[in-house]
Scaffold this motif. Structure first.
Motif, PDB file in Angstrom:
ATOM      1  N   PRO A  74      -7.352  -5.123  -2.224  1.00 15.82           N
ATOM      2  CA  PRO A  74      -7.853  -5.656  -0.670  1.00 15.82           C
ATOM      3  C   PRO A  74      -6.790  -5.188   0.732  1.00 15.82           C
ATOM      4  N   LEU A  75      -5.922  -5.754   0.266  1.00 16.86           N
ATOM      5  CA  LEU A  75      -4.807  -5.456   2.018  1.00 16.86           C
ATOM      6  C   LEU A  75      -4.527  -4.769   1.887  1.00 16.86           C
ATOM      7  N   PRO A  76      -3.926  -3.565   1.113  1.00 17.22           N
ATOM      8  CA  PRO A  76      -3.714  -2.357   1.524  1.00 17.22           C
ATOM      9  C   PRO A  76      -5.032  -1.622   2.057  1.00 17.22           C
ATOM     10  N   LEU A  77      -6.294  -1.714   1.724  1.00 15.48           N
ATOM     11  CA  LEU A  77      -7.438  -1.187   2.508  1.00 15.48           C
ATOM     12  C   LEU A  77      -6.808  -1.694   3.512  1.00 15.48           C
ATOM     13  N   ILE A  78      -7.267  -3.036   3.946  1.00 17.15           N
ATOM     14  CA  ILE A  78      -7.201  -3.808   5.253  1.00 17.15           C
ATOM     15  C   ILE A  78      -5.986  -3.038   6.088  1.00 17.15           C
ATOM     16  N   LEU A  79      -4.970  -3.334   5.951  1.00 20.33           N
ATOM     17  CA  LEU A  79      -3.739  -2.577   6.251  1.00 20.33           C
ATOM     18  C   LEU A  79      -4.452  -0.945   6.835  1.00 20.33           C
ATOM     19  N   LEU A  80      -4.513  -0.164   5.728  1.00 18.00           N
ATOM     20  CA  LEU A  80      -5.476   1.021   5.988  1.00 18.00           C
ATOM     21  C   LEU A  80      -6.186   1.213   7.360  1.00 18.00           C
ATOM     22  N   VAL A  81      -7.321   0.197   7.517  1.00 15.62           N
ATOM     23  CA  VAL A  81      -7.565   0.683   8.237  1.00 15.62           C
ATOM     24  C   VAL A  81      -7.351  -0.023   9.750  1.00 15.62           C
ATOM     25  N   ALA A  82      -6.565  -0.575   9.441  1.00 16.16           N
ATOM     26  CA  ALA A  82      -5.913  -0.890  10.631  1.00 16.16           C
ATOM     27  C   ALA A  82      -4.410  -0.372  11.192  1.00 16.16           C
ATOM     28  N   LEU A  83      -4.266   0.611  10.257  1.00 17.67           N
ATOM     29  CA  LEU A  83      -3.699   2.034  10.656  1.00 17.67           C
ATOM     30  C   LEU A  83      -3.745   3.045  11.823  1.00 17.67           C
ATOM     31  N   VAL A  84      -5.648   3.062  11.418  1.00 18.31           N
ATOM     32  CA  VAL A  84      -6.332   4.063  12.492  1.00 18.31           C
ATOM     33  C   VAL A  84      -5.726   4.013  13.959  1.00 18.31           C
ATOM     34  N   PRO A  85      -6.572   2.685  14.349  1.00 21.16           N
ATOM     35  CA  PRO A  85      -5.808   2.743  15.758  1.00 21.16           C
ATOM     36  C   PRO A  85      -4.874   2.646  16.363  1.00 21.16           C
ATOM     37  N   ALA A 109       6.852   1.768  15.456  1.00 21.04           N
ATOM     38  CA  ALA A 109       6.010   1.986  14.989  1.00 21.04           C
ATOM     39  C   ALA A 109       6.714   2.522  13.735  1.00 21.04           C
ATOM     40  N   ILE A 110       7.685   3.067  13.541  1.00 18.88           N
ATOM     41  CA  ILE A 110       8.156   3.084  11.767  1.00 18.88           C
ATOM     42  C   ILE A 110       9.093   1.729  11.670  1.00 18.88           C
ATOM     43  N   VAL A 111       8.726   0.357  12.654  1.00 21.22           N
ATOM     44  CA  VAL A 111       9.695  -0.262  12.126  1.00 21.22           C
ATOM     45  C   VAL A 111       8.002  -1.815  11.837  1.00 21.22           C
ATOM     46  N   ALA A 112       7.013  -1.567  12.250  1.00 18.97           N
ATOM     47  CA  ALA A 112       5.706  -2.502  11.932  1.00 18.97           C
ATOM     48  C   ALA A 112       5.468  -1.363  10.494  1.00 18.97           C
ATOM     49  N   LEU A 113       5.330  -0.669  10.358  1.00 18.96           N
ATOM     50  CA  LEU A 113       5.332   0.463   8.857  1.00 18.96           C
ATOM     51  C   LEU A 113       5.931  -0.415   7.852  1.00 18.96           C
ATOM     52  N   ALA A 114       6.907   0.019   8.454  1.00 20.25           N
ATOM     53  CA  ALA A 114       8.147  -0.905   7.342  1.00 20.25           C
ATOM     54  C   ALA A 114       7.914  -2.323   6.882  1.00 20.25           C
ATOM     55  N   ALA A 115       7.277  -3.329   8.041  1.00 16.97           N
ATOM     56  CA  ALA A 115       7.189  -3.861   7.514  1.00 16.97           C
ATOM     57  C   ALA A 115       6.382  -4.299   6.757  1.00 16.97           C
ATOM     58  N   ALA A 116       5.402  -2.737   7.278  1.00 17.97           N
ATOM     59  CA  ALA A 116       4.275  -3.221   6.524  1.00 17.97           C
ATOM     60  C   ALA A 116       4.485  -3.225   4.961  1.00 17.97           C
ATOM     61  N   VAL A 117       4.636  -2.330   5.017  1.00 14.93           N
ATOM     62  CA  VAL A 117       5.298  -1.869   3.220  1.00 14.93           C
ATOM     63  C   VAL A 117       5.774  -2.953   2.595  1.00 14.93           C
ATOM     64  N   TRP A 118       6.729  -3.617   3.267  1.00 20.60           N
ATOM     65  CA  TRP A 118       7.515  -4.768   2.636  1.00 20.60           C
ATOM     66  C   TRP A 118       6.674  -5.714   2.357  1.00 20.60           C
ATOM     67  N   LEU A 119       5.616  -5.428   2.678  1.00 23.76           N
ATOM     68  CA  LEU A 119       4.343  -7.392   2.607  1.00 23.76           C
ATOM     69  C   LEU A 119       3.353  -6.803   2.069  1.00 23.76           C
ATOM     70  N   LEU A 120       3.309  -4.847   1.510  1.00 22.80           N
ATOM     71  CA  LEU A 120       2.771  -5.122   0.533  1.00 22.80           C
ATOM     72  C   LEU A 120       2.875  -4.563  -1.308  1.00 22.80           C
ATOM     73  N   ARG A 121       4.628  -4.583  -1.447  1.00 24.50           N
ATOM     74  CA  ARG A 121       5.394  -5.087  -1.949  1.00 24.50           C
ATOM     75  C   ARG A 121       5.190  -6.479  -2.565  1.00 24.50           C
ATOM     76  N   ARG A 122       5.738  -6.847  -1.455  1.00 20.29           N
ATOM     77  CA  ARG A 122       6.043  -8.377  -2.025  1.00 20.29           C
ATOM     78  C   ARG A 122       3.814  -9.181  -2.432  1.00 20.29           C
ATOM     79  N   THR A 123       3.366  -8.268  -2.047  1.00 20.94           N
ATOM     80  CA  THR A 123       1.775  -8.937  -2.797  1.00 20.94           C
ATOM     81  C   THR A 123       1.088  -8.172  -3.993  1.00 20.94           C
ATOM     82  N   ASP A 124       2.339  -7.300  -4.336  1.00 22.84           N
ATOM     83  CA  ASP A 124       1.895  -6.506  -5.002  1.00 22.84           C
ATOM     84  C   ASP A 124       2.065  -6.809  -6.396  1.00 22.84           C
ATOM     85  N   LYS A 125       1.118  -7.407  -7.293  1.00 20.49           N
ATOM     86  CA  LYS A 125       0.809  -8.461  -8.352  1.00 20.49           C
ATOM     87  C   LYS A 125      -0.953  -8.320  -8.518  1.00 20.49           C
TER      88      LYS A 125
END
Length: 688
Positions: A74-85, A109-125
């Motif tokens: 669910p978290l990646p999907l939420i971030l994906l939706v937020a990525l559009v606007p 924008a790149i820093v924000a995307l990198a932070a999102a990727v870091w968050l996904l890696r932290r919660t990838d369980k």
């Protein structure tokens, strides 16, 4: 994919200036009167190109990371939706900004995307509530007996498509088109060069879209321009019908349902309709790429047969035909096939060598069609180079509009549809190399090829970013979205589960609608809602269903065909009947195979009835727009027909020609014939 787009935005922000309306003197070889319509947009064009490359690569990496044995949570999907606007805001802010500000926006924008990727890696369980990814989508199977037989469903779908496409008559449509310059530049004008002696496209005249389509239509030129326009309508309808029927059959295989195939194919049909007279501009219809779906289907068959030699020849036929019928879209289709085949594998050597063989076959067949049409004069490098001239002109920003980075449906136009296609290509590249990919290699190839062609077609929307241009170039993007929607629906159960202790009872409509059927119906309703509510504040017109309602088919006849007054800005609305006296004057002063210089907006229509090819290199001649066209048109000019008005300009309604031709007429020519509307000027001996 988003990281790649962010890097693309950073690179273009650093290296390219902000888009503006100013344009250098030389530019793409256009005349001065055209320059105000050219927009300096290297940043937007560079972003488009780099996003295709970097976005595709990062899409592959992302697909390998998140779909390579993992599940979508669910978290990646939420971030994906937020990525559009969020991406809309970032790109919209960076595009018009100075290099420094644009670079800062890109870095943020790149820093924000990198932070999102870091968050996904932290919660990838692993989690029990994870959503199924494409790899986990079960193969479609059905335990529900179909209501009708497949043969009856096919017959019904094909009949419905034909009813939606074929009008009850063509004369009414032709009358709304008039002698419009769009129909002239698309095929009717170039078709009249067939009255000359083995004239070559590109070398002897400029054809904006195609070499093959005007040649084919030349066999349908009637004695009068009005009758020829009726034939042109039927010709375009035939191309649209062929495209739609091949699309329908292809989608039946691709989406595994006649119902889905019919709904998506009808949506693709309706998206081709814009303005009060939709067929006045055939380049906005599938007449621009009638063999596209046939090529994709042949490509899928070639992949299924492990790149066989005989199947390669079968694929080369529609590919070469696509190039012949439309240079631009043919190149897109060939490029998609050439890129996807090595990506699919297996291995690299066999797909690459077989693709090279396919390219050789396609080129030989393409040149064969050209030799049949125009003779052996096409066997020269200059001919091939000049086929690319129209693409280079419009790639230079001619007719460009800035992209609107705003919300609403523009999220779909600018972010969702191209982003999904880019991600799809990355997913296919990752999945095809897995030993146990979830769907067949042929379907993967078709999916990737359609995604890539869809992205290539958006180049026209990138250049002239109005909603109508997204519509008519979005058909492949719509198909990709439909494939993913179908995949998600297939995850749902076919039947409602019986209620048990502690569970909710199935809805009352459960016997009539399964979860899959209900979801499919809901998606169809949303699609109809979209098609009925498309608007464009910058370019007010009719779109989607409202534009299709003007098409006089049996479907629309039931509810009443809509009609609107012809807008004054359209050249076809100012059409006048062809004067028999003008035709007789041209016939009396020129030989049957002689090229005739007639400077009118309706020159092609008059020359059609006079059975003469134009001396000018572009039709209508009053809008000759490049220096090469102008120079070639005025070489060895001995006879020219000009309108009486405007008299102060000797009838020369072309700013660049007036400066050259006006003094030449006064010095070296004299009037040798006239009608109430035309004057015939011939070079005198003293001026030779």
């Amino acid at each position: 994919m988003a990281i790649g787009a962010g890097l693309a935005l950073l690179l273009v922000s650093v290296f390219f200036p902000a888009p503006d309306v100013k344009f250098g003197a030389a530019g793409v070889g256009t005349l001065d009167w055209v320059k105000p319509a050219i927009r300096h947009e290297q940043r937007e064009s560079g972003f488009y190109l780099l996003t295709l490359i970097l976005g595709g690569v990062s899409g592959y990496v992302g697909a390998s990371r998140w779909f390579g044995g993992r599940q979508v949570r669910p978290l990646p999907l939420i971030l994906l939706v937020a990525l559009v606007p969020a991406s809309t805001l970032a790109i919209g802010a960076a595009m018009p900004a100075s290099r420094l500000l644009a670079t800062l926006y890109s870095v943020a924008a790149i820093v924000a995307l990198a932070a999102a990727v870091w968050l996904l890696r932290r919660t990838d369980k692993p989690a029990d509530d994870a959503l199924p990814g494409p790899k986990d989508t079960p193969a479609p199977s059905s335990s529900i007996r179909p209501i009708v037989s497949p043969l009856a469903a096919a017959a019904f779908a094909l009949a419905v498509m034909a009813i939606f496409v074929v009008p009850l008559g063509a004369k009414g449509i032709a009358s709304t088109i008039g002698f419009d310059m769009h129909m002239a530049s698309f095929m009717m004008g170039p078709a009249t060069y067939s009255f000359g002696d083995r004239l070559l496209p590109g070398i002897d005249y400029f054809t904006q879209y195609s070499v093959g389509t005007p040649w084919l239509f030349s066999f349908f030129l009637a004695p009068t321009a009005s009758e020829s326009m009726v034939n042109a309508v039927w010709f375009i309808i035939a191309e649209i019908l062929f495209f739609q029927l091949t699309l329908l059959c292809f989608l039946r295989w691709f989406l595994r349902s006649w119902g889905w195939a019919l709904v998506v194919a009808l949506a693709c049909l309706i998206l081709q309709f814009t303005t009060q007279s939709p067929l006045y501009a055939p380049s906005s219809t599938s007449a621009r790429h009638p063999l596209l779906i046939l090529s994709i289907a042949a490509f899928a068959y070639w992949v299924r047969r492990d790149y066989g030699w005989a199947e390669a020849l079968l694929l080369a036929v529609p590919l070469s035909g696509s190039l012949f019928l439309n240079t631009e879209t043919g190149i897109y289709t060939c490029a998609a096939v050439a890129i996807v085949a090595p990506v699919l594998g297996p291995g690299l050597i066999v797909p690459v060598t077989r693709t090279l063989l396919l390219g050789a076959m396609t080129f030989v067949l393409f040149m064969t069609w050209n030799v049949i049409a125009f003779g052996f004069g096409v066997l020269q490098v200059q001919y091939l180079v000049l086929l690319l001239e129209p693409l280079m002109i419009y790639a230079g920003g001619m007719g460009a509009w800035p992209i609107e980075w705003i919300g609403g449906y523009h999220w779909l136009y600018n972010i969702v549809s191209p982003g999904l296609s880019l991600a799809t290509i990355g997913w296919v590249a990752s999945t095809a190399r897995q030993p146990d990919h979830p769907i067949g290699r042929a379907e993967l190839g078709a999916l990737a090829a359609i995604s890539l062609v869809g992205l290539f077609l958006t180049a026209k929307f990138i250049n002239m970013s109005i909603v109508g241009l997204w519509q008519v170039n979005s058909l492949c993007l719509v198909i990709v979205m439909a494939w993913w929607a179908r995949a998600l629906v297939d995850v749902l159960p076919e039947r409602w589960r019986p209620a048990s202790a502690g569970t909710r009872r199935p809805p009352r409509f459960a016997p009539a609608f399964s979860p899959r059927a209900l979801s499919s119906l809901s998606l169809a309703v949303l699609l109809v809602l979209f098609l009925g509510t498309i608007t464009d504040a910058r370019n007010p017109s009719l779109y989607g269903i409202t534009a299709y309602r003007t098409h006089p088919t049996l479907v629309n006849l039931v509810f009443g065909v809509d009609s609107y007054p012809c807008p004054p800005e359209r050249t076809g609305c100012a059409s006048t009947p062809i004067s028999p006296q003008d035709v007789a004057l041209i016939d009396s002063l020129s030989a049957p195979k002689e090229r005739v210089a007639l400077l009118l907006m309706q020159d092609w229509a008059v020359l059609l009835e006079a059975r003469r090819a134009s001396k000018f290199h572009f039709l209508p001649s009053v809008v000759v727009f490049t220096q090469r066209q102008l120079d070639a048109s005025l070489q060895q000019l001995d006879l020219v027909f000009l309108p009486r008005e405007p008299a102060d300009k000797l009838g020369i309604a072309h700013p660049a020609m007036e400066a050259i031709l006006g003094p030449m007429l006064k010095r070296d020519f004299k009037v040798v014939g006239e009608t109430p509307t035309l004057l015939a000027w011939r070079r005198t001996k003293s001026g030779e």
